[in-house]
Design an enzyme around this catalytic site. Structure first.
Site, PDB file in Angstrom:
ATOM      1  N   ALA A   1       0.807  -1.216   0.000  1.00  0.00           N
ATOM      2  CA  ALA A   1       0.000   0.000   0.000  1.00  0.00           C
ATOM      3  C   ALA A   1       0.839   1.264   0.000  1.00  0.00           C
ATOM      4  CB  ALA A   1      -0.936   0.010   1.215  1.00  0.00           C
ATOM      5  N   SER A   2       2.139   1.120   0.128  1.00  0.00           N
ATOM      6  CA  SER A   2       3.041   2.256   0.308  1.00  0.00           C
ATOM      7  C   SER A   2       3.578   2.774  -1.022  1.00  0.00           C
ATOM      8  CB  SER A   2       4.205   1.841   1.212  1.00  0.00           C
ATOM      9  OG  SER A   2       5.301   2.727   1.099  1.00  0.00           O
TER      10      SER A   2
END
Length: 208
Positions: free
Chosen positions: A14-15
């Site tokens: 998700a980064s």
């Protein structure tokens, strides 16, 4: 022959900055003579322990706005496809990270990880649904359905929980994080070069 130094690359699907790091860490490490160990994990539990219910880039809108512009610039500088923001940020990466943890000792871990990042940040696709992860695995010539099913088993769930606790115990608080053999921690895509230098023994004057 001396063993090559190793740098652990802790990343979260998700980064946005993990995306940038994933797309350049192999080439940079090879040039430095360092072996990379890819360590997928979930950063959400670490955020929760700090009282955050979402990404700090959502909690602080000005910071978030600049982050997206920064990632856009960096993607262009690295020659990556134009940044395409996923509709949901941060994405629910649980299914993808389970698959990555399941493949921790397989030769498909790295291409799978890069394909997940590309789907999310280069194509703006959702990676949240198990079906999306199946599709990515299938595109790599794997049995996506079987892999996702196995990755959702209790043994692999435990392996993921252990990895999160290991990250916490080693002082990791965000992604991407790089850990040298001696445990020295470097946080952020922009610290990759410093982490590689440390790994090969090139330390700033006065720092041991």
């Amino acid at each position: 022959m001396a063993r090559q130094p190793t740098l652990e690359f802790w990343y979260e699907f998700a980064s946005s900055y993990s995306y940038l790091a994933a797309m350049r860490v192999e080439e940079a490490a090879a040039a430095a003579g360092v072996t990379v160990r890819w360590r997928p994990f979930l950063v959400g539990p670490l955020f929760a322990s700090q009282g955050w219910t979402t990404s700090p880039f959502n909690l602080y809108p000005a910071k978030g706005k600049n982050m997206w512009r920064d990632v856009e610039r960096e993607a262009a500088r690295l020659g990556l496809p134009p940044l395409t923001r996923p509709a949901q940020f941060p994405q629910n990466s649980l299914s993808a990270v389970r698959a990555a943890v399941y493949g921790h000792d397989q030769d498909w871990l790295v291409p799978f990880s890069k394909a997940v990042f590309s789907a999310s940040f280069a194509e703006g696709r959702s990676i949240a649904e198990p079906a999306a992860v199946v599709e990515i695995l299938d595109s790599l010539g794997l049995d996506g359905t079987q892999t996702v099913r196995a990755a959702a088993g209790e043994a692999n769930k435990t392996r993921l929980r252990v990895s999160v606790e290991e990250a916490r115990s080693r002082g990791i608080y965000g992604a991407p994080t790089f850990l040298a053999d001696d445990g020295e921690l470097f946080w952020g895509n922009d610290r990759l070069e410093q982490a590689l230098a440390w790994a090969v023994g090139d330390r700033p004057a006065g720092i041991r």
